[in-house]
Design an enzyme around this catalytic site. Structure first.
Site, PDB file in Angstrom:
ATOM      1  N   ASP A 130       0.802  -1.215   0.000  1.00  0.00           N
ATOM      2  CA  ASP A 130       0.000   0.000   0.000  1.00  0.00           C
ATOM      3  C   ASP A 130       0.844   1.278   0.000  1.00  0.00           C
ATOM      4  O   ASP A 130       0.460   2.273  -0.604  1.00  0.00           O
ATOM      5  CB  ASP A 130      -0.926   0.011   1.224  1.00  0.00           C
ATOM      6  N   VAL A 131       1.995   1.237   0.668  1.00  0.00           N
ATOM      7  CA  VAL A 131       2.803   2.449   0.781  1.00  0.00           C
ATOM      8  C   VAL A 131       3.484   2.825  -0.532  1.00  0.00           C
ATOM      9  O   VAL A 131       4.148   3.853  -0.615  1.00  0.00           O
ATOM     10  CB  VAL A 131       3.873   2.320   1.893  1.00  0.00           C
TER      11      VAL A 131
END
Lengths: 496, 96
Positions: free
Chosen positions: A424-425
């Site tokens: 996600d990052v």
């Protein structure tokens, strides 16, 4: 009157103050790795000062009244003293053995377990103070005419006591749940009870109401109900929070353990405890804030929980999209040719224990003349700074490790971005797709690198936010589908 | 100490905590949590008082149990912090 009982000799007050100052300097030392060990030693000195001062001023005595003890006229109760020292020794043995043996990847669980101990200790101390208020100097003996005398706890102390026990109990049960989730004894998925917000608010209101009522009625049932309800709400607050939000939860519980110590410090009028409580309380609060900011979520929405459970069902349109798949040999070839490789580690690296293999890979690349850097997102892993510790454990020099804002501008000049265990990052959708649940979250601009190598176990399964990552299907992305550690080891072999 | 001095110490310490913690480098946030955990075990002061006091046997045993728990935290917390901090090394002496 109660106020008078709190009077302590000047040297005692100064000693506790000195302990508090040591604790401030201990945290100050952490501003740089070079001064950090000195800071830690100052923390130990502060603790030693606080413990010795307390032992000397509260030597167990064979006299029954604390008043006699203060003057030291009576014999020392050697049995009790031996029991106390035995208790310290027992704790020291358990603590040191745990600290020595624990794997660095298990750090988040350990910290959660330690928080639970502080919480439980606070509850026990609060209960002891309630049962024996005279010993804590918070009681006044009231002897009304025609009835036996009884001990009345100072009303202000009752509030402090109630709050201390409540916060301690929440810290304890909350940390136990966090520990079970982090340790894998309990699924990381959020558990959602129907009407949980109503239950939680009701319980919270009941606790506060009872603490207020405690000031006029010091019956045992009030005290024990506050304790029991607080244990329950700590449990209820943490079970709906999912795995990816754990960095916030761990920081928040860290903060609570501080406030519990501060509340007990108020009860005892002890400056060392109050200073420490304030330090730890603000430390945890700031860490929670940093974590929330790094996820672009409000603290309240994290606490309300349920993140990830709802979002995953939303991404229904994910069908087979074309992507490029590479092998370890391709990855080795690409990186050998590069001027600069940036490695982006995430929780998956911790799970696979790939940090040592990763450092080997970096060493080989450096031998080939490649510049290697590491980019860390604030919420990578399960607690603040989790990745940094793992890389340090693998002997990665800390000056090769960079925070998001320091390295993000460099991706445009980077040849290879090597994503291992993060998802996600790195998702560009956070910058462009307003409908994405992670929209607005600061992300690492890995897609700007000439090539992105993305290690992932399989194409199925999204990140914790439950969203598909746009990055997988880009032209400059090559997916390396395998276990993180195995893949890195193969790359190492291919490089050699 | 009266309540007002106690509250003053608390409020000022919150400000000190705010500024000191912001100055901690993000790379050391895990050790920060470990060390704050160790120092919050200063609650052992209350545990020692309860354990040493005569008057209530139950309170004494609760105090002793709290002494054990807090000691685990103090020794474990400082030891694990020191172990972690020992791993942070600079580029020049990575062979050390």
């Amino acid at each position: 009157m109660p106020e008078a009982v709190h009077e302590q000799p000047a040297w005692v007050l100064l000693a506790y103050l000195a302990a508090g100052v040591c604790f401030i300097l201990a945290l100050r030392g952490l501003s740089h790795p070079e001064t950090s060990q000195r800071g830690n030693r100052l923390g130990m000195i502060g603790m030693a000062i606080a413990v010795v001062t307390t032992l000397v001023t509260h030597l167990p005595s064979t006299a029954s009244l604390p008043r006699d003890m203060l003057f030291g006229n009576d014999g020392v109760d050697w049995i009790t003293l031996a029991q106390i020292l035995g208790a310290v020794a027992l704790g020291a043995a358990i603590g040191l053995a745990t600290a020595r043996r624990i794997a660095m990847t298990a750090m988040p669980q350990l910290v959660a377990a330690f928080h639970s101990l502080v919480g439980l200790a606070a509850v026990l101390v609060g209960a002891a103070a309630f049962l024996n208020p005279e010993a804590f100097g918070i009681a006044a003996r009231i002897t009304p005419i025609a009835s036996p005398s009884f001990l009345s706890i100072d009303p202000v102390s009752r509030i402090e006591l109630g709050l201390g026990v409540a916060i301690g109990a929440i810290t304890f049960s909350g940390s136990v749940i966090a520990f079970l989730k982090l340790n894998g004894n309990m699924g990381g998925a959020p558990i959602l009870l129907p009407g949980r917000h109503l239950i939680n608010l009701g319980t919270l209101a009941a606790i506060l109401g009872l603490i207020a009522y405690f000031t006029v009625d010091q019956s045992p049932w009030v005290f024990w109900t506050v304790t029991a309800l607080s244990f329950a709400i700590g449990f209820l607050l943490i079970i709906p929070i999912g795995g990816a939000d754990m960095p916030v939860v761990v920081s928040m519980l860290n903060s609570y353990s501080g406030w519990a110590a501060a509340a007990m410090g108020f009860t005892l009028h002890n400056s060392a405890m109050i200073i420490t409580g304030a330090l730890v309380g603000s430390s945890g609060a700031i860490l929670s804030y940093i974590m929330c900011r790094a996820m672009n979520r409000s603290f309240l929405s994290v606490i309300a929980g349920g993140f990830g459970a709802v979002a995953s069902s939303g991404g229904g349109e994910v069908i087979d999209r074309p992507y490029k798949r590479g092998s370890a040999e391709d990855a080795a070839f690409l990186m050998k040719q590069a001027d600069q490789v940036v490695i982006i580690p995430g929780y998956g690296m911790a799970v696979a224990q790939a940090q040592h293999a990763l450092r080997e890979m970096a060493d080989q690349l450096k031998a080939e003349g490649v510049r290697v850097k590491y980019a860390i997102h604030p919420v990578a892993g399960r607690m603040p700074g989790h990745m940094n510790v793992l890389l340090a454990e693998a002997n990665v020099p800390y000056d090769e490790v960079f925070e998001l804002e320091d390295i993000n501008s460099e991706f445009a000049q980077t040849d290879v971005a090597f994503v291992i265990g993060a998802n996600d990052v790195t998702n560009p959708a956070a910058k462009t797709d307003k409908t994405s649940p992670i929209y607005g979250m600061p992300v690492l601009d890995v897609e700007k690198a000439r090539t992105v190598l993305f290690i992932k176990r399989s194409m199925g399964g999204a990140g914790y936010a439950g969203v598909d990552n746009e990055l997988f299907y880009r032209d400059n992305t090559m997916m390396l589908l395998a276990d993180a550690k195995k893949m890195v080891e193969e790359v190492v072999k291919a490089l050699g | 100490m009266d309540l007002i001095s106690i509250v003053s110490i608390f409020v000022l310490a919150c400000f000190v905590g705010y500024f000191v913690v912001w100055s901690v480098t993000p790379a050391l946030h895990t050790p920060l949590m470990a060390v704050t955990n160790a120092i919050s075990s200063v609650i052992i002061v209350g545990a020692l008082i309860a354990a040493a006091a005569a008057g209530s046997a139950l309170a004494k045993w609760l105090g002793l149990l709290a002494v054990v728990l807090a000691s685990i935290n103090i020794f474990g917390g400082f030891a694990v912090t020191s172990r972690m901090l020992g791993m942070y090394k600079k580029k020049e002496r990575k062979d050390a």
